[in-house]
Design a protein around this motif. Structure first.
Motif, PDB file in Angstrom:
ATOM      1  N   GLY A  57      -7.106  -6.093   3.864  1.00 44.88           N
ATOM      2  CA  GLY A  57      -7.462  -7.309   4.578  1.00 44.88           C
ATOM      3  C   GLY A  57      -6.773  -7.466   5.927  1.00 44.88           C
ATOM      4  O   GLY A  57      -7.138  -8.345   6.715  1.00 44.88           O
ATOM      5  N   HIS A  58      -5.817  -6.569   6.205  1.00 42.53           N
ATOM      6  CA  HIS A  58      -5.071  -6.657   7.464  1.00 42.53           C
ATOM      7  C   HIS A  58      -5.236  -5.405   8.323  1.00 42.53           C
ATOM      8  O   HIS A  58      -4.525  -5.237   9.314  1.00 42.53           O
ATOM      9  N   ASP A  59      -6.147  -4.532   7.945  1.00 42.10           N
ATOM     10  CA  ASP A  59      -6.568  -3.379   8.754  1.00 42.10           C
ATOM     11  C   ASP A  59      -5.444  -2.433   9.172  1.00 42.10           C
ATOM     12  O   ASP A  59      -5.287  -2.121  10.362  1.00 42.10           O
ATOM     13  N   PRO A  60      -4.662  -1.904   8.245  1.00 37.68           N
ATOM     14  CA  PRO A  60      -3.704  -0.860   8.615  1.00 37.68           C
ATOM     15  C   PRO A  60      -4.458   0.434   8.949  1.00 37.68           C
ATOM     16  O   PRO A  60      -5.627   0.584   8.599  1.00 37.68           O
ATOM     17  N   ASP A  61      -3.799   1.337   9.631  1.00 41.47           N
ATOM     18  CA  ASP A  61      -4.431   2.618   9.958  1.00 41.47           C
ATOM     19  C   ASP A  61      -4.402   3.581   8.785  1.00 41.47           C
ATOM     20  O   ASP A  61      -5.312   4.382   8.594  1.00 41.47           O
ATOM     21  N   VAL A  62      -3.319   3.517   8.016  1.00 42.28           N
ATOM     22  CA  VAL A  62      -3.128   4.418   6.876  1.00 42.28           C
ATOM     23  C   VAL A  62      -2.552   3.619   5.718  1.00 42.28           C
ATOM     24  O   VAL A  62      -1.712   2.737   5.912  1.00 42.28           O
ATOM     25  N   ILE A  63      -3.007   3.945   4.502  1.00 44.44           N
ATOM     26  CA  ILE A  63      -2.421   3.359   3.295  1.00 44.44           C
ATOM     27  C   ILE A  63      -1.872   4.486   2.431  1.00 44.44           C
ATOM     28  O   ILE A  63      -2.574   5.452   2.135  1.00 44.44           O
ATOM     29  N   MET A  64      -0.595   4.363   2.069  1.00 44.80           N
ATOM     30  CA  MET A  64       0.050   5.347   1.201  1.00 44.80           C
ATOM     31  C   MET A  64      -0.037   4.876  -0.240  1.00 44.80           C
ATOM     32  O   MET A  64       0.414   3.777  -0.580  1.00 44.80           O
ATOM     33  N   LEU A  65      -0.597   5.706  -1.084  1.00 47.92           N
ATOM     34  CA  LEU A  65      -0.695   5.413  -2.508  1.00 47.92           C
ATOM     35  C   LEU A  65       0.522   6.008  -3.185  1.00 47.92           C
ATOM     36  O   LEU A  65       0.616   7.217  -3.387  1.00 47.92           O
ATOM     37  N   ASP A  66       1.472   5.150  -3.528  1.00 54.41           N
ATOM     38  CA  ASP A  66       2.755   5.627  -4.041  1.00 54.41           C
ATOM     39  C   ASP A  66       2.737   5.729  -5.561  1.00 54.41           C
ATOM     40  O   ASP A  66       2.626   4.728  -6.266  1.00 54.41           O
TER      41      ASP A  66
ATOM     42  N   ARG B  15     -12.792   3.627   5.091  1.00 56.72           N
ATOM     43  CA  ARG B  15     -12.380   2.629   6.092  1.00 56.72           C
ATOM     44  C   ARG B  15     -10.970   2.882   6.618  1.00 56.72           C
ATOM     45  O   ARG B  15     -10.609   2.412   7.703  1.00 56.72           O
ATOM     46  N   VAL B  16     -10.157   3.606   5.850  1.00 53.49           N
ATOM     47  CA  VAL B  16      -8.764   3.820   6.211  1.00 53.49           C
ATOM     48  C   VAL B  16      -8.336   5.188   5.663  1.00 53.49           C
ATOM     49  O   VAL B  16      -8.888   5.670   4.670  1.00 53.49           O
ATOM     50  N   VAL B  17      -7.398   5.815   6.328  1.00 52.00           N
ATOM     51  CA  VAL B  17      -6.852   7.087   5.836  1.00 52.00           C
ATOM     52  C   VAL B  17      -5.992   6.802   4.611  1.00 52.00           C
ATOM     53  O   VAL B  17      -5.137   5.911   4.625  1.00 52.00           O
ATOM     54  N   LEU B  18      -6.222   7.569   3.549  1.00 55.83           N
ATOM     55  CA  LEU B  18      -5.448   7.415   2.319  1.00 55.83           C
ATOM     56  C   LEU B  18      -4.492   8.594   2.151  1.00 55.83           C
ATOM     57  O   LEU B  18      -4.903   9.758   2.199  1.00 55.83           O
ATOM     58  N   GLU B  19      -3.228   8.256   1.958  1.00 60.74           N
ATOM     59  CA  GLU B  19      -2.187   9.267   1.746  1.00 60.74           C
ATOM     60  C   GLU B  19      -1.626   9.124   0.342  1.00 60.74           C
ATOM     61  O   GLU B  19      -1.203   8.037  -0.053  1.00 60.74           O
TER      62      GLU B  19
END
Length: 283
Positions: A211-220, A237-241
């Motif tokens: 909802g806040h449009d980060p460039d990358v989301i890290m799935l920890d 919609r976003v790069v997933l790490e």
């Protein structure tokens, strides 16, 4: 073709390592046993197969003690080699070569080991869209060299330091109160060239971050099922790490969930040094 690091970056690291080894009096063994004018020809040989990275460390270590020495590479950076492969020939002052030997081999073996382990991870995810990247879990003072070795092994680099990207981790989230608030503050602070990544530990946090449009989301430390669900939810919609305890046994399954990037701290903190030796062949 791997673009080597500039000598300007490598030389200070090599010089500091040499100073540590030479200590207060220099190489007293070489001075005791070898005439000052003696010459030596030697070969750097791989005792085990792997990936080449860091030949400039050996060249610069020898050149620091004998600027007239000749160093001839027999392999290229990023090359996969087998046991017994000659990596380089050197000819110069015998004292200088033997005094620089351990410093050069320590750095070369370390970097080749990182490149070799990285290649193993890259091969393990071949055929998927996932890229293998490193972390900041590097040896203090050696980050530029170790991240270079990752590139030699076919991997990519995560951020180099705290100043080249915003990465919101769990403790930042606690300090801010929520994932959403942390990302909001980061987006307001970041310049137009600075990316914002946020670490999440649940699908609920993932939804909040989106909802806040980060460039990358890290799935920890996500389960494979939750990773696959995260891929569906984000729909490109976003790069997933993916991150957290990744091993050679688990990396393929992680890649097959559809994530974009897999960060592996082990590339730099747990790589086995590649066994390389210096063999004298004459004078």
């Amino acid at each position: 073709m791997i673009e080597p690091l500039p000598d300007l970056l490598v030389a200070p690291i090599v010089r500091a390592a040499l100073a540590e080894d030479l200590g207060r009096a220099g190489d007293i063994t070489a001075m005791a046993c070898i005439p000052a004018d003696a010459r030596l020809t030697a070969v750097f040989n791989a005792r085990r197969g792997g990936v080449v990275a860091g030949l400039s460390c050996v060249r610069l270590a020898i050149a620091e003690l004998d600027p007239t020495a000749t160093f001839t590479p027999m392999a290229t950076e990023g090359q996969t080699i087998s046991a017994g492969t000659a990596l380089a020939h050197v000819n110069g002052a015998a004292r200088a070569i033997l005094s620089a030997e351990r410093t050069g081999l320590n750095l070369l073996g370390r970097l080749c080991g990182i490149a070799t382990l990285t290649q193993d991870f890259v091969h393990a995810v071949k055929g998927t869209q996932a890229r293998i990247t490193d972390t900041r879990k590097t040896t203090p003072g050696l980050r530029a060299l170790e991240k270079y070795a990752v590139r030699c092994g076919g991997g990519t680099n995560h951020r180099f330091g705290l100043d080249d990207a915003i990465l919101i981790k769990d403790n930042h989230v606690v300090a801010c109160g929520s994932v959403g608030e942390a990302v909001r503050r980061a987006k307001a602070f970041a310049g137009h060239l600075v990316k914002v990544e946020v670490e999440v530990d649940s699908l609920l946090q993932l939804q909040e971050a989106l909802g806040h449009d980060p460039d990358v989301i890290m799935l920890d430390n996500f389960t494979l099922e939750d990773m696959a669900e995260a891929v569906k939810i984000t729909a490109g919609r976003v790069v997933l790490e993916a991150s957290g305890g990744v091993t050679l046994d688990t990396v393929r399954a992680i890649a097959e969930t559809g994530v974009d990037v897999i960060s592996v701290g082990a590339l730099t903190h747990s790589a086995r040094v590649l066994d390389i030796g210096l063999d004298a062949v004459g004078n």
